[in-house]
Write a protein that holds these residues in place. Structure first.
Motif, PDB file in Angstrom:
ATOM      1  N   UNK A 198       4.929  13.283   8.559  1.00 31.77           N
ATOM      2  CA  UNK A 198       4.812  13.548   7.132  1.00 31.77           C
ATOM      3  C   UNK A 198       5.951  12.810   6.449  1.00 31.77           C
ATOM      4  N   UNK A 199       5.660  11.815   5.602  1.00 32.06           N
ATOM      5  CA  UNK A 199       6.749  11.053   4.975  1.00 32.06           C
ATOM      6  C   UNK A 199       7.539  11.918   4.001  1.00 32.06           C
ATOM      7  N   UNK A 200       8.837  11.619   3.875  1.00 30.81           N
ATOM      8  CA  UNK A 200       9.653  12.267   2.851  1.00 30.81           C
ATOM      9  C   UNK A 200       9.460  11.500   1.557  1.00 30.81           C
ATOM     10  N   UNK A 201       8.899  12.136   0.559  1.00 27.10           N
ATOM     11  CA  UNK A 201       8.607  11.395  -0.662  1.00 27.10           C
ATOM     12  C   UNK A 201       9.886  10.903  -1.345  1.00 27.10           C
ATOM     13  N   UNK A 258       1.156   0.400   5.814  1.00 26.54           N
ATOM     14  CA  UNK A 258       1.904   0.991   6.926  1.00 26.54           C
ATOM     15  C   UNK A 258       0.967   1.250   8.108  1.00 26.54           C
ATOM     16  N   UNK A 259       1.425   0.883   9.295  1.00 23.65           N
ATOM     17  CA  UNK A 259       0.636   1.161  10.504  1.00 23.65           C
ATOM     18  C   UNK A 259       0.525   2.670  10.631  1.00 23.65           C
ATOM     19  N   UNK A 260      -0.636   3.163  10.996  1.00 18.84           N
ATOM     20  CA  UNK A 260      -0.835   4.605  11.105  1.00 18.84           C
ATOM     21  C   UNK A 260      -1.449   5.226   9.863  1.00 18.84           C
ATOM     22  N   UNK A 261      -1.687   4.412   8.835  1.00 22.39           N
ATOM     23  CA  UNK A 261      -2.352   4.934   7.643  1.00 22.39           C
ATOM     24  C   UNK A 261      -3.775   5.346   8.014  1.00 22.39           C
ATOM     25  N   UNK A 262      -4.170   6.594   7.731  1.00 24.72           N
ATOM     26  CA  UNK A 262      -5.536   6.984   8.071  1.00 24.72           C
ATOM     27  C   UNK A 262      -6.559   6.177   7.274  1.00 24.72           C
ATOM     28  N   UNK A 263      -7.605   5.776   7.953  1.00 22.03           N
ATOM     29  CA  UNK A 263      -8.645   4.966   7.318  1.00 22.03           C
ATOM     30  C   UNK A 263      -9.218   5.673   6.090  1.00 22.03           C
ATOM     31  N   UNK A 322       0.856  -1.184   0.000  1.00 23.98           N
ATOM     32  CA  UNK A 322       0.000   0.000   0.000  1.00 23.98           C
ATOM     33  C   UNK A 322       0.900   1.245   0.000  1.00 23.98           C
ATOM     34  N   UNK A 323       0.541   2.317  -0.705  1.00 29.73           N
ATOM     35  CA  UNK A 323       1.380   3.515  -0.710  1.00 29.73           C
ATOM     36  C   UNK A 323       1.342   4.237   0.641  1.00 29.73           C
ATOM     37  N   UNK A 324       2.310   5.104   0.850  1.00 31.89           N
ATOM     38  CA  UNK A 324       2.304   5.913   2.069  1.00 31.89           C
ATOM     39  C   UNK A 324       1.272   7.025   1.932  1.00 31.89           C
ATOM     40  N   UNK A 325       0.536   7.248   2.982  1.00 32.91           N
ATOM     41  CA  UNK A 325      -0.414   8.368   2.993  1.00 32.91           C
ATOM     42  C   UNK A 325       0.378   9.664   3.146  1.00 32.91           C
ATOM     43  N   UNK A 326      -0.187  10.800   2.728  1.00 31.74           N
ATOM     44  CA  UNK A 326       0.522  12.067   2.898  1.00 31.74           C
ATOM     45  C   UNK A 326       0.805  12.377   4.373  1.00 31.74           C
ATOM     46  N   UNK A 327       0.010  11.802   5.232  1.00 31.69           N
ATOM     47  CA  UNK A 327       0.257  11.964   6.666  1.00 31.69           C
ATOM     48  C   UNK A 327      -0.071  10.654   7.386  1.00 31.69           C
ATOM     49  N   UNK A 328       0.905  10.208   8.180  1.00 28.52           N
ATOM     50  CA  UNK A 328       0.702   8.982   8.959  1.00 28.52           C
ATOM     51  C   UNK A 328       0.368   9.420  10.386  1.00 28.52           C
ATOM     52  N   UNK A 329      -0.690   8.858  10.941  1.00 26.80           N
ATOM     53  CA  UNK A 329      -1.089   9.250  12.298  1.00 26.80           C
ATOM     54  C   UNK A 329      -1.060   8.021  13.198  1.00 26.80           C
ATOM     55  N   UNK A 330      -0.216   8.067  14.215  1.00 28.31           N
ATOM     56  CA  UNK A 330      -0.032   6.898  15.088  1.00 28.31           C
ATOM     57  C   UNK A 330      -0.528   7.156  16.492  1.00 28.31           C
TER      58      UNK A 330
END
Lengths: 449, 337
Positions: free
Chosen positions: A105-108, A309-314, A32-40
């Motif tokens: 915020x992931x570094x693209x 990735x864990x923390x991917x917003x639903x 799955x791709x990384x979301x623009x913001x991961x929230x854990x």
């Protein structure tokens, strides 16, 4: 030596809800791709929440420690992504509670290489070292309960573990994550079993799989290394066989004592996906960063099994797979025991085994509740031989103590088979959950007083 | 994706397709052939009796619900079942005004006073019938012959008797096989009993049609097959023992099985879920008890028929059986003997 057995033995009672697994059982795990913001959110497991060890604006690497375990029944949290921490504030969770959460915020441009820690060699490590390694990897039960695995694996001094039971049952309708993990991560599972056998001291392991996943059973049995004392046992399809107690009864014919644990009958049960994750992470000393989940349901366009990735917003996850129509109900977990989501702004956590989406057109109108007609369907469904009908009547008159003392209320593990079969649509298990909560509170109060 | 309110419910989020109303409706389907055969055998008289019974029951339920300012519960079909069953237990030429009173009693006394569907202790249809048995003992033991030539052309005068007037007994009346045996020691042919070529209550005469209805419900998993099996086996075995020890005093087990209201009661009335125990072992004990009572009342008692009382006593015992028979909870030790 035959490594696979097909057994007709199963637990008594139980139900057969429509499986609905065809939509995703055949689809291989996709990244799955990384979301623009991961929230854990920090509370991703049962037990004490972890303690945050990073601050806002800090750059973190994938696999870096974000929060450390705050006690024995607690696990650390690692960054699933390389990026920058934008915010630390309260975030919503599945239960509706707000808990502290870390926004990243992931570094693209980052290669997203995961950093490694202290590897744990299965040959040389001691039992204690393996348990500590499992805790350091942040591993919790991936079947959905999210109970810290190292706690579960710790065999009490006065007991001994005769069988390590791998749970590949996956009896919830719609979910196919364990199925795919068994088909695709056989090497990780076998490595994981090595660690688990050592951690528990069990002389052998049995992988229990339901007959609707024969391909996985055959695949795994072919990949058992010569020196590993593992067998695969296929049991008939029935819900709730994925429950530890039912699995043990089906495979070994033993009954876990009321109020007891599997170790009381010499068994430790671990989900196959958890075993695979242990086998994947411990040789590298890594922390858990992602997990496999099934995203499915009538409204989902690109149904499948995803390494997410864990923390991917639903909300991001649902946008990625595409939804046809208006979302009406979303469950985290399967439809029998999973929780309905009240807010799409929550994240996928370590305990999320699946996301099932129902749109407007699939939702049946709220069913009318009729009086109990004493049909006995619930009594014939309850795998613990409780009397849900009687308990339902007691719950109605708020006789919670009587439910606990005379009707074994606290044994109920809330599989929902009774509510599923009730022709009068009486919310039986829902009443029992409520009653259990009240009885626990009363007991706690009594202790204080 | 639109932002809309999400529907929240607690697990399980799936429900099995069968609802209480489905079960009730299917019991009605299973009873329709029995009613149809009754009308075929006894003509307009049976039609009027059954229709009046159903109307009385449904009307009473509706009126009582509205009177107690609740929503009417006639939509759940249970009052229709009571009406049909009640009508089918009456003699085919029973006065309609008595039918009506009995229907009112069935629902009001048999069901409503206990709290409605699910709360009644006794089978409401049998409560109504027991009331009539006490109030109108002559009328309820006055039988007519089946397949009378003018059964579709005329209505018996007893059916249309004015309320509270002594009904005129029709010229053609017949004894039921059970009373014929009890009082005259005449035993009917098993084949006639199976096919329903005998006199009796409107819906009890044809074993075959009743069994077909029961089989339909068992196949659809809407009836507990253990109950009729336990009752019928008990009656068969017990009456076989008695018959073979004293063939001259007691009729054959086949005769016992296929005569009177046993089949209708075992298949459609003892199986009423509300009045029967909840566990598998409980219903077997309940069935055996009913079977025992049927044999005892029929062969040793003063009445030719005992099914109604046997089931009512069974209903009364059901909660006690449930108290004694508790399934052994998983993980608890068996009580050593």
């Amino acid at each position: 030596m035959s490594l696979i057995t097909f057994s007709k033995r199963t637990f008594r009672h139980g139900v057969h809800p429509p499986e609905n697994k065809h939509g995703t059982a055949g689809s291989a795990i996709r990244q799955f791709p990384f979301a623009p913001e991961i929230i854990l959110p920090i509370a991703q497991h049962l037990g004490a929440p972890s303690k945050i060890v990073v601050r806002e604006k800090q750059e973190v690497l994938r696999g870096q420690l974000l929060a450390k375990a705050s006690g024995y029944v607690s696990v650390p949290l690692h960054s699933p992504v390389s990026g920058v921490i934008t915010k630390i504030n309260n975030v919503p969770t599945l239960s509706g509670k707000m808990v502290p959460g870390i926004h990243i915020q992931p570094y693209p441009a980052s290669g997203q290489e995961a950093i490694e820690g202290e590897p744990i060699d299965v040959e040389t490590a001691t039992q204690e070292e393996i348990l500590a390694g499992i805790q350091q990897a942040g591993i919790v039960g991936l079947g959905g309960a999210a109970f810290p695995t190292h706690v579960k694996l710790k065999v009490p001094e006065d007991k001994n573990c005769q069988v390590l039971m791998l749970n590949g049952i996956e009896c919830e309708p719609f979910l196919t994550t364990d199925h795919r993990v068994m088909l695709e991560q056989e090497a990780d599972i076998m490595t994981g079993i090595r660690y688990l056998l050592k951690a528990t001291g069990a002389p052998k392991a049995i992988i229990g799989i339901e007959a609707n996943k024969k391909d996985a059973a055959i695949h795994l049995s072919k990949h058992i290394p010569e020196d590993l004392p593992v067998t695969v046992q296929v049991v008939p399809v029935k819900y709730p066989q994925g429950s530890e107690k039912m699995l043990i009864t089906s495979v070994l014919g033993r009954e876990v004592p009321s109020g007891g644990l599997p170790i009381d009958v010499g068994v430790v049960v671990v989900n196959v996906a958890t075993a695979a994750e242990i086998g994947r992470l411990l040789p590298h000393g890594r922390g858990i960063q992602e997990r496999v989940i099934t995203i499915t349901g009538p409204g989902v366009l690109d149904k499948g099994n995803y390494l997410i990735p864990i923390g991917t917003p639903l909300r991001f996850a649902l946008e990625q797979v595409g939804i046809e129509g208006t979302i009406k109900e979303v469950y985290m977990g399967g439809p029998m025991m999973g929780m309905a989501v009240s807010n799409l702004d929550i994240s996928i956590t370590k305990g999320t085994s699946g996301v099932v989406v129902f749109t407007e057109r699939d939702i049946r109108a709220n069913q009318k509740v009729y009086p109990c007609i004493n049909c006995g369907a619930c009594v014939d469904a309850c795998p613990l031989f409780l009397n849900p009908s009687r308990m339902g009547i007691l719950a109605k008159s708020k006789a919670y103590d009587e439910m606990a003392e005379q009707q074994h209320l606290m044994d109920c593990f809330e599989c929902g088979s009774c509510s599923y079969v009730c022709p009068s649509h009486i919310p039986l298990v829902q009443q029992f959950r409520l009653a259990k909560g009240i009885v626990r509170k009363r007991k706690a109060k009594q202790k204080v007083a | 994706m639109e932002r809309k309110t999400l529907h929240i419910s607690t697990s399980p989020h799936l429900v099995k397709g069968v609802s209480t109303v489905d079960i009730m409706r299917n019991v009605v389907y299973a009873l329709l052939p029995v009613a149809a055969f009754s009308i075929y055998a006894f003509g307009l008289n049976a039609l009027l009796v059954i229709a009046t019974a159903v109307i009385a029951c449904v009307l009473t339920e509706h009126v009582l619900c509205r009177w107690s300012t609740k929503d009417s519960t006639i939509g759940d079909w249970s009052a229709v079942i009571t009406g049909l069953l009640f009508g089918l237990t009456l003699p085919p030429s029973f006065p309609l005004w008595m039918v009506f009173i009995g229907g009112v009693v069935s629902i009001a006394l048999g069901k409503f006073v206990f709290g409605g569907l699910g709360y009644n202790v006794f089978n409401p249809a049998l409560v109504g019938r027991a009331f009539l048995q006490a109030a109108f003992p002559v009328a309820i033991t006055t039988w007519s012959e089946p397949f009378a030539s003018d059964r579709f052309g005329s209505v018996a005068s007893s059916v249309l008797a004015l309320p509270f007037m002594e009904p005129v007994v029709d010229a053609v009346s017949g004894a039921t096989p059970l009373s014929a045996w009890k009082f005259d020691k005449v035993v009917a042919e098993t084949q006639d009993l199976m096919l329903g070529l005998v006199s009796g209550s409107a819906g009890e005469t044809s074993t075959l049609v009743i069994l077909i209805g029961g089989l339909y419900l068992i196949i659809r998993k809407m009836m507990n097959w253990r109950i009729p099996v336990a009752i019928l086996t008990t009656v068969y075995l017990l009456s076989a023992i008695m018959h073979f020890s004293h063939p001259e005093s007691y009729p054959s087990p086949q005769f016992m099985l296929f005569s009177g209201g046993l089949m209708l009661g075992a298949v459609f009335m003892a199986t009423d879920m509300v009045g029967s125990p909840i566990t598998s072992l409980g219903v077997v004990i309940y069935g055996i008890m009913i079977g025992l009572l049927v044999v005892v009342i029929r062969l040793l008692g003063g009445l030719p028929e005992g099914v109604m009382y046997a089931i009512l006593i069974g209903n009364a015992l059901a909660p006690q059986i449930d108290k004694v028979i508790q399934p052994r909870v998983y993980g608890t030790k068996k009580i050593s003997s």
